[in-house]
Design an enzyme around this catalytic site. Structure first.
Site, PDB file in Angstrom:
ATOM      1  N   ALA A 164       0.834  -1.206   0.000  1.00  0.00           N
ATOM      2  CA  ALA A 164       0.000   0.000   0.000  1.00  0.00           C
ATOM      3  C   ALA A 164       0.871   1.259   0.000  1.00  0.00           C
ATOM      4  CB  ALA A 164      -0.932   0.003   1.213  1.00  0.00           C
ATOM      5  N   TYR A 165       1.942   1.238   0.753  1.00  0.00           N
ATOM      6  CA  TYR A 165       2.895   2.349   0.785  1.00  0.00           C
ATOM      7  C   TYR A 165       3.464   2.591  -0.607  1.00  0.00           C
ATOM      8  CZ  TYR A 165       7.161   4.924   2.137  1.00  0.00           C
ATOM      9  OH  TYR A 165       8.172   5.853   2.257  1.00  0.00           O
ATOM     10  N   GLY A 166       3.930   1.513  -1.268  1.00  0.00           N
ATOM     11  CA  GLY A 166       4.496   1.654  -2.601  1.00  0.00           C
ATOM     12  C   GLY A 166       3.489   2.169  -3.608  1.00  0.00           C
TER      13      GLY A 166
END
Length: 260
Positions: A164-166
């Site tokens: 999700a961060y990426g």
């Protein structure tokens, strides 16, 4: 630059007003100190106002100009209020380093919680979207400025450990490029940096959740080590400066060759 010696000041940011989000620690704190040494009047924004107050005191003690403002990147009203505070203090904004971020609980795509996805969207994408628009509105009044967004090496390739961060950082790359093209006629440059592993509290939290990740990151870097926050801040300082006057829409790797 050696391990223990900082480069001399070049007055890269002399006379500029620069807002730094995520300024209370890590890359943001290092950038705040550097920008002030390079002549900027810095406005430091983060949720941790106690840490900001300490940093402001440190910068002022060495002759720099610094102020603090509370900022929650998950709260659109808080973001707009922080930019309004810059206007109240200085009446203009010349540069913005959008560095604040939230890290997700490390783990594969199919175990990432809905809450983590929502937080990543709110902070790492929507927060930057709102900040950029508010910053650009203030910059237009004085004829332009420069915005630098902190993305991640994880935005440039598959990111199985932090999906999700990426994903949100990749979306940030897209709006960085779009803003650069959209606002270029108004004299507003917009660029990004994509750091690799950097010696910050965020990496420490990741190590606690996934023991051995620090060693793994170091081994993946051709230069043999993670970056220091000050090294990442140097690239942001140059992009914010007039020395980078023909650079916009770029995403600059600061990863020791890890993404090559």
């Amino acid at each position: 630059m050696t391990e223990h010696t900082a480069p001399r000041s070049l007055d890269l940011l002399a006379g500029k007003v620069v807002l730094v989000t995520g300024a209370s620690r890590g890359i943001g704190a290092a950038a705040s100190r550097l920008f002030a040494r390079e002549g900027a009047a810095v406005v430091l924004a983060a949720r941790s106002t106690d840490a900001l107050d300490t940093l402001v005191t440190d910068i002022r003690s060495t002759g720099g100009t610094a102020d603090a403002v509370a900022l929650d990147l998950a709260d659109p009203a808080s973001i707009r209020a922080a930019v309004d505070h810059v206007d109240t203090l200085h009446g203009r904004l010349d540069g913005a380093f959008n560095n604040g971020a939230a890290i997700q609980q490390p783990g594969p795509l199919d175990t990432t919680s809905d809450e983590d996805v929502e937080t990543q969207f709110a902070v790492n994408f929507r927060g930057h979207w709102i900040a950029m628009n508010a910053e650009a509105a203030l910059m237009r009044r004085s004829g332009g400025g420069s915005i630098v967004n902190t993305s991640s090496i994880g935005s440039r390739r598959a990111n199985p450990a932090l999906p999700a961060y990426g994903a949100m950082k990749r979306a940030l790359n897209s709006i960085t490029e779009t803003a650069a093209v959209t606002w270029a006629p108004e004299g507003i440059r917009v660029n990004g940096i994509t750091p690799g592993g950097t010696e910050t509290e965020m990496i420490g939290e990741w190590e606690a959740a996934t023991p051995g990740i620090t060693e793994q990151i170091n081994a993946s870097v051709p230069l043999g080590r993670m970056a220091r926050p000050e090294e990442v801040a140097e690239v942001a300082a140059w992009l914010l400066s007039d020395r980078a006057s023909m650079v916009t829409g770029a995403s600059i790797p600061v990863d020791g060759g890890a993404g090559a």
